[in-house]
Scaffold this active site. Structure first.
Site: not given
Ligand code: NDP
Length: 311
Positions: A139-140, A136
């Protein structure tokens, strides 16, 4: 004491589940919506959505999902956190067991549990998950400022992830196992035009390399020559597709070879009367927010009709 039997339980809160809740609520059917492991579904980890009709400027995934949730609540949907860990669809009413131990009974069930990112299945991928390996970018990606990262895959997700990562990383390498991309032309064109992205085609991941703490590189294998090459990098993002969240229903509902719930033609009816499936858990072909919304609406109408027959 006799236990309450719900008219309708909706499992999952992606676009399909929320839409089913909006439509059933508006038809005066009380629905209990079990939010699932990732409330809001996959769009919660998406950046800008440019192709959802009605938003010419685009809309962020979490914002769109918050609006859908608000709309479902407005029509009376009741939300409960948590997820279903066991289901018995062989009895009537259906019995669901939640992760907190509670048991729920329902006359109809709409399954909109979506799909999750797939992983390669190699040991080093597991070892470095959260230490440089991710599925992701939204997200990261932030953690990879001025870093070198690899993205694995050749579909729209891979293109989107690669483009997104250029906001942070100094360089992004897209690795794909063939020469042709599965993605839409417009997305692969954007990737090709981006100076921060390079491509390695006909390559598969042989191993993710690292030390005790984090990823330090990747070993690729050329599928034509068999040659192994090592490349230093700080992160590896997997973008190789998704698997449906249908494990609970194996042996109870008809599934296809990949685990997608089979529904009857032009309907969301599953192999068990009173159980309906919509969104990515039954849609192998399109897997779009818009199509999930469409099948969520269909499931609501199908459930409403079914309830009329048993009342
Ligand atoms: P796809 O199934 O479309 O693509 C998966 C990619 O990963 C393919 O290129 C596949 O290769 C590759 N792959 C699969 N398994 C492996 C493996 N074990 N090793 C190496 N490579 C592998 O999944 P996506 O998640 O990309 O897209 C799913 C759907 O969502 C699509 O319909 C897509 O259009 C849509 N989508 C739309 C977006 C948008 O419009 N903004 C954004 C993201 C997704 P191969 O091609 O060889 O099979």
């Amino acid at each position: 004491m006799e236990r309450e039997v719900h008219d309708l339980i909706i499992m999952g809160t992606g676009p399909a589940g929320y839409t089913a809740a909006i439509y059933t609520g508006r038809a005066n059917i009380k629905s209990l919506v079990i939010e699932g492991i990732q409330p809001g579904g996959q769009l919660m980890i998406t950046t800008e959505i440019e192709n959802f009709p009605g938003f010419p400027e685009g809309i962020r995934g979490p914002e769109l999902m918050a609006k859908m949730r608000e709309q479902a609540a407005k029509f009376g949907a009741q939300f409960i956190p948590g997820s279903v860990v066991d289901a018995d669809l062989s009895r009537s009413p259906f019995l669901l067991q939640l992760d907190d131990g509670r048991e729920l009974l329902t006359h109809t069930l709409i399954i909109s549990t979506g799909a999750n990112a797939k992983w390669l299945g190699i040991e080093s991928e597991d070892r470095y998950r959260g230490k440089g390996v991710s599925a992701c970018a939204t997200c990261d990606g932030f953690f990879f400022r001025d870093s070198k990262v690899f993205v694995v895959g050749g579909g729209d997700t891979a293109m989107e992830e690669a483009l997104y990562l250029t906001k942070f990383a100094s360089h992004v390498t897209l690795v794909h196992r063939r020469e042709e991309f599965r993605s839409s032309k417009i997305m692969s064109l954007r990737v090709r035009k981006n100076e921060k992205i390079s491509m390695m085609l006909n390559e598969v991941v042989d191993e993710i390399l690292g030390n005790d703490l984090h990823v330090t590189g990747i070993r690729l294998k050329n599928v034509v020559s068999g040659e192994l090459t090592e490349h230093p990098c700080d992160g590896v993002f997997m973008a190789i597709g998704h698997a449906p969240n249908s494990g609970l229903f194996k042996g109870q509902l008809d599934l296809d070879d990949y685990g997608y719930i089979l529904t009857k033609k032009s309907s969301t009816e599953t192999s068990v009367p009173g159980v309906f499936a919509c969104g990515d858990v039954q849609d192998f072909t399109y897997r779009q927010a818009v199509t999930a919304v469409g099948t969520g609406c269909m499931a609501a109408v199908d459930a409403e009709r079914f309830l009329e027959t048993i009342r």
